[in-house]
Design a protein around this motif. Structure first.
Motif, mmCIF file in Angstrom:
data_model
loop_
_atom_site.group_PDB
_atom_site.id
_atom_site.type_symbol
_atom_site.label_atom_id
_atom_site.label_comp_id
_atom_site.label_asym_id
_atom_site.label_seq_id
_atom_site.Cartn_x
_atom_site.Cartn_y
_atom_site.Cartn_z
ATOM 1 N N VAL A 61 0.851 -1.193 0.000
ATOM 2 C CA VAL A 61 0.000 0.000 0.000
ATOM 3 C C VAL A 61 0.882 1.237 0.000
ATOM 4 C CG1 VAL A 61 -1.639 1.386 1.330
ATOM 5 C CG2 VAL A 61 -1.978 -1.086 1.112
ATOM 6 N N LEU A 63 0.313 5.119 0.614
ATOM 7 C CA LEU A 63 -0.686 6.054 1.115
ATOM 8 C C LEU A 63 -0.284 7.482 0.775
ATOM 9 C CD1 LEU A 63 -3.212 6.822 2.562
ATOM 10 C CD2 LEU A 63 -2.110 6.296 4.762
ATOM 11 N N ILE A 93 -4.219 2.507 7.160
ATOM 12 C CA ILE A 93 -3.135 1.756 7.803
ATOM 13 C C ILE A 93 -3.672 0.555 8.577
ATOM 14 C CG2 ILE A 93 -1.290 1.858 9.527
ATOM 15 C CD1 ILE A 93 -0.904 4.831 8.718
ATOM 16 N N ALA A 96 -5.322 -2.041 6.236
ATOM 17 C CA ALA A 96 -4.285 -2.724 5.469
ATOM 18 C C ALA A 96 -3.641 -3.811 6.325
ATOM 19 C CB ALA A 96 -3.235 -1.729 4.995
ATOM 20 N N VAL A 101 -1.460 -6.854 4.880
ATOM 21 C CA VAL A 101 -0.454 -6.086 4.141
ATOM 22 C C VAL A 101 0.800 -5.954 4.989
ATOM 23 C CG1 VAL A 101 0.108 -3.845 3.116
ATOM 24 C CG2 VAL A 101 -2.183 -4.822 2.811
ATOM 25 N N LEU A 104 4.055 -1.073 3.550
ATOM 26 C CA LEU A 104 3.257 0.135 3.342
ATOM 27 C C LEU A 104 4.179 1.342 3.358
ATOM 28 C CD1 LEU A 104 -0.155 1.065 4.914
ATOM 29 C CD2 LEU A 104 1.781 2.623 5.247
ATOM 30 N N CYS A 149 2.711 4.140 11.956
ATOM 31 C CA CYS A 149 3.544 3.188 11.208
ATOM 32 C C CYS A 149 4.628 2.593 12.100
ATOM 33 C CB CYS A 149 4.177 3.879 10.001
ATOM 34 S SG CYS A 149 3.011 4.266 8.670
ATOM 35 N N TYR A 160 6.313 -0.911 7.633
ATOM 36 C CA TYR A 160 5.593 0.297 7.245
ATOM 37 C C TYR A 160 6.554 1.483 7.348
ATOM 38 C CZ TYR A 160 1.207 -2.371 7.638
ATOM 39 O OH TYR A 160 0.197 -3.299 7.476
#
Length: 324
Positions: A61, A63, A93, A96, A101, A104, A149, A160
Motif C-alpha cells: 500500500v 498512502l 493503515i 491494510a 499487508v 506500506l 507506522c 511500514y
C-alpha cells in the motif's frame, strides 16, 4: 539489494500531486496499481476501506492520499484538516494491516518539524518544539501517521515506512491563488498579471522566509526508492523509534527569490510588492537529506528547469484547472 514491487499495489490518492506522479512512474515501469477515485472508495469510510482491502488483498500500500492546502486553507479549515487526515490514515493503515499487508509507504510533510527547528532539519527534530500555528492541525495528523507506522512495526513486525517531502510542485498541482501552496499560486498570479497587463503583484509576508522546493517527479522516484530498499539496509540507516526519512532537494531559496524566478519564467516585468502585515509562516524550512543520501538517492531536477516545465504544463491546462 532491492525488495522490488512484486504483487498487487494499492495506490491511495492516485489523482493527487504526488499520487499521480507515482502512478506515472509505476506505469513507465510496466506496473498498473490498484486505484480508486473518491466516489469509488471513500477513505473516510472505514467500512468501505475494510471491504476494499478484504476483496482486493493488496500486497503493498502506498498512502499518498491526504487533505492538503496552503496557509489560507489551513487557517480557515483547521478542523477539516486534522479530522480528515487522521481518519483517512487510521482507516488505511489499520485496515491494510488487518488484511495482511506487510509493506506500506506513508507520505507525510516537512511541516511535522518545529517552527524554530535547527536548520537543516534532521529527522531527530521531530517532537522537539512548538509547531507552526498556521498548519499545526495538519502537522499533528501527519505526525500521528508516522507514529502509527512505527508502532505497527514494533508491535506486529510489519514493514511500514514513512517519507517526509519538502515543498512539492509540478504537473498536476493545485494552482488556485488562495487555496494552493506558494509556488503554483505565484505561477498563476504572475501569469494572470502578464495576460491582463497588470504592473503590480502583491505577495503575502516579507519575502524573507526561505523554502526548499522539490519537483514531484523527484518525489515519486524517491518514494519508490525507499519502498524498494532492502529492509536490512533501510533499518541500518534509520532508528526504529524514528523511522521516517526526509526527502528534499538539499537547497532552499527565499520567497522573494522564488518570486523573481517565477516573474522571469512567466515574462512578468512589473513591480513585486510584499505585504508585511500578512503572515510569513515558518522562517525557514530546509530538510537535512543526509539519511536518504546515505541510502543512495538524491534529487536531480533543478528548480528553474522544474518551474519552466511546470509553467508549460499550467499553460496547456489553464482553462481546465480547478478554481477551488
Amino acid at each position: 539489494m532491492s525488495e522490488g514491487l512484486e504483487g498487487r499495489i494499492f495506490l491511495a490518492g492516485h489523482r493527487g500531486l504526488v499520487g499521480s506522479a507515482i502512478h506515472r512512474l509505476l506505469t513507465r515501469r510496466g506496473i498498473e496499481p490498484l486505484r480508486r477515485t473518491r466516489s469509488e472508495l471513500d477513505l473516510l469510510d472505514v467500512n468501505a476501506v475494510r471491504a476494499f482491502m478484504a476483496s482486493e488483498r493488496p500486497d503493498i500500500v502506498i498512502l499518498a492520499a491526504a487533505k492538503v492546502g496552503g496557509i489560507h486553507a489551513n487557517a480557515s479549515s483547521p478542523a477539516t484538516f486534522i479530522r480528515d487526515n487522521l481518519v483517512m490514515q487510521c482507516n488505511v493503515i489499520d485496515e491494510a494491516f488487518k488484511a495482511g499487508v506487510k509493506r506500506l509507504l506513508f507520505l507525510g510533510s516537512s511541516c511535522i518539524y518545529p517552527k524554530h527547528a535547527e536548520q537543516p532539519m534532521r529527522e531527530s527534530a521531530l517532537l522537539t518544539g512548538v509547531l507552526e500555528p498556521s498548519n499545526e492541525p495538519y502537522a499533528i495528523a501527519k505526525i500521528a501517521g508516522i507514529k502509527m507506522c512505527e508502532s505497527y512495526n514494533r508491535q506486529y513486525g510489519v514493514d511500514y515506512r514513512s517519507v517526509m517531502p519538502t515543498n512539492l510542485y509540478g504537473p498536476g498541482d493545485n494552482f488556485h491563488p488562495q487555496n494552493s501552496h506558494v509556488l503554483p499560486a505565484l505561477l498563476r498570479r504572475f501569469d494572470e498579471a502578464v495576460r491582463k497587463g497588470v504592473d503590480r503583484v502583491e505577495i503575502w509576508g516579507t519575502g524573507t522566509p526561505r523554502r526548499e522546493f522539490l519537483h514531484v517527479d523527484d518525489m515519486a522516484a524517491a518514494s519508490l526508492f525507499v519502498l524498494e530498499l532492502d529492509r536490512s539496509v533501510y533499518e541500518r540507516t534509520t532508528d526504529p523509534m524514528l523511522s521516517h526519512v526526509n526527502v528534499g532537494f538539499g537547497d532552499d531559496v527565499s520567497i522573494a527569490e522564488l518570486a523573481a524566478l517565477i516573474a522571469d519564467v512567466t515574462g512578468y516585468r512589473g513591480a513585486v510588492v510584499f505585504d508585511p502585515t500578512k503572515p510569513d509562516g515558518t522562517p525557514r524550512k530546509l530538510l537535512d537529506v543526509g539519511r536518504l543520501s546515505t541510502m543512495g538517492w538524491q534529487a536531480s531536477i533543478p528548480l528553474r528547469h522544474g518551474v519552466e516545465e511546470t509553467y508549460r504544463w499550467f499553460l496547456s491546462h489553464r482553462d481546465t484547472l480547478r478554481s477551488v
